[in-house]
Enzyme design. Structure first.
Site, PDB file in Angstrom:
ATOM      1  N   ASN A  10      -3.388   2.686  21.581  1.00  0.00           N
ATOM      2  CA  ASN A  10      -2.541   1.745  20.992  1.00  0.00           C
ATOM      3  C   ASN A  10      -1.526   0.911  22.028  1.00  0.00           C
ATOM      4  O   ASN A  10      -1.137   1.560  22.856  1.00  0.00           O
ATOM      5  CB  ASN A  10      -1.665   2.126  19.997  1.00  0.00           C
ATOM      6  CG  ASN A  10      -1.206   0.976  18.755  1.00  0.00           C
ATOM      7  OD1 ASN A  10      -2.062   0.178  18.498  1.00  0.00           O
ATOM      8  ND2 ASN A  10       0.124   1.064  18.423  1.00  0.00           N
ATOM      9  N   ASP A  41     -10.196   3.347   1.653  1.00  0.00           N
ATOM     10  CA  ASP A  41     -10.762   2.607   2.680  1.00  0.00           C
ATOM     11  C   ASP A  41     -11.544   3.615   3.818  1.00  0.00           C
ATOM     12  O   ASP A  41     -12.436   3.234   4.436  1.00  0.00           O
ATOM     13  CB  ASP A  41      -9.545   2.281   3.528  1.00  0.00           C
ATOM     14  CG  ASP A  41      -8.822   0.945   2.889  1.00  0.00           C
ATOM     15  OD1 ASP A  41      -9.543   0.232   2.412  1.00  0.00           O
ATOM     16  OD2 ASP A  41      -7.723   0.793   3.456  1.00  0.00           O
ATOM     17  N   LYS A  79       0.858  -1.240  -0.137  1.00  0.00           N
ATOM     18  CA  LYS A  79      -0.040  -0.032   0.073  1.00  0.00           C
ATOM     19  C   LYS A  79       0.764   1.401  -0.035  1.00  0.00           C
ATOM     20  O   LYS A  79       0.372   2.465  -0.523  1.00  0.00           O
ATOM     21  CB  LYS A  79      -0.870  -0.137   1.333  1.00  0.00           C
ATOM     22  CG  LYS A  79      -2.090  -0.989   0.910  1.00  0.00           C
ATOM     23  CD  LYS A  79      -3.127  -0.946   2.157  1.00  0.00           C
ATOM     24  CE  LYS A  79      -4.299  -1.718   1.792  1.00  0.00           C
ATOM     25  NZ  LYS A  79      -5.339  -1.159   2.955  1.00  0.00           N
TER      26      LYS A  79
END
Ligand code: ATR
Length: 277
Positions: free
Chosen positions: A157, A107, A70
């Site tokens: 995260n 996306d 990507k």
């Protein structure tokens, strides 16, 4: 004008055999009676650019790109959308008549469309959003929420440094909190979005206390195997709005299909069933 040769597109990645994109695009090709093909291509490391050049020479209309290409897809493009630049990655390449490469990232579009298809009045400007994870999928979700005018996004995260890097990349428009504060941040959020791999195959789950989930919250899980993750089940039991990840996968494919094959495909329950199999 295109002559009577079939329209060609593909998905490039490594591995690629698990990809649902060929089934989806070929379903749409059939439904729209388009003379076209969409094939999976496994590309070895180092061969990405060469493969793209070959496909352009072969007359392909474009490709989807998945892990691990990507970033490379954005880098080799002659032109790219603002969204792809913001996300720092491309999942859709369109080859122009002049044999140039245009890169987009659909996306973010897929994420928003999927939620709005189920909850048309959903407005991420109302209330805070918590995004779990700081990988590529998280970037797309953050870009999507910002483009919808969201001004309170908290990223959590496991490895906090990665979330802090995202904060810099997104010009301090997001805030970062410790993973250990998961429950209290969730309790103060209207939108809870899981972009981590937690919950995949039911082997793990987001370590959340169900009581911290606000009843009026919307929970979106990008994991779609299983379709109803443990997180979504908890949300459902709380009476929250839940959105599974399969819809995002489907909607992200729409702009590419339109660009390569010239028609707008329909997102149907029949397609969802075919992709679940
Ligand atoms: P993607 O491109 O799909 O976002 P990725 O870049 O590999 O995939 O990111 C995976 C995300 O899942 C990361 O945020 C990762 O957290 P780390 O940055 O700490 O690795 C998160 N993740 C994976 N396994 C996890 C686990 N067991 N607990 C918490 N987070 C996890």
């Amino acid at each position: 004008m295109h002559d009577d040769r079939p329209f060609l597109a593909a998905v490039l990645g490594n591995p690629i055999s698990h990809s649902k994109s060929p089934r989806m695009h070929n379903y749409w090709l059939n439904k729209n009676q388009i003379n076209g093909y969409y094939i999976p291509i496994k590309v070895e490391l180092g061969d990405f650019e060469k493969t793209i050049k070959s496909l352009i020479n072969l007359g392909y209309s474009g490709v989807n790109v998945t892990i691990p290409y990507k970033l490379a897809a954005l880098e080799i493009a002659d032109e790219s959308s603002k969204t792809a630049q913001k996300i720092g990655a491309a999942n859709t390449l369109i080859f122009t008549k002049e044999e140039k490469i245009y890169a987009d990232n659909t996306d973010a579009y897929g994420f928003i469309k999927n939620i709005k298809s189920k909850f048309p009045d959903w407005d991420p400007k109302k209330g805070a959003s918590v995004v779990l994870g700081a990988g590529g999928a998280s970037r797309a979700v953050i870009a999507a929420l910002l483009s919808e005018g969201s001004n309170k996004i908290v990223v959590l995260n496991r490895t906090i440094e990665k979330a802090q890097e995202l904060k810099i990349e997104f010009n301090n428009k997001i805030s970062v909190e410790s993973w250990n504060h998961l429950n209290e941040i969730v309790a103060a959020s209207s939108n809870i979005i899981n972009t981590t791999s937690l919950g995949m195959n039911d082997e793990t789950s987001v370590p959340i206390n169900p009581l911290s989930i606000p009843k009026e919250a919307l929970i979106s899980d990008l994991v779609y195997t299983p379709l109803e993750t443990k997180l979504l089940k908890l949300g459902k039991d709380r009476g929250s709005k839940i959105v599974d990840g399969l819809g995002m996968l489907i909607y992200q494919g729409v702009p590419g299909f339109e660009a390569w094959y010239g028609q707008t495909p329909l997102v149907t329950e029949e397609l969802r069933k075919i992709l679940i199999k």
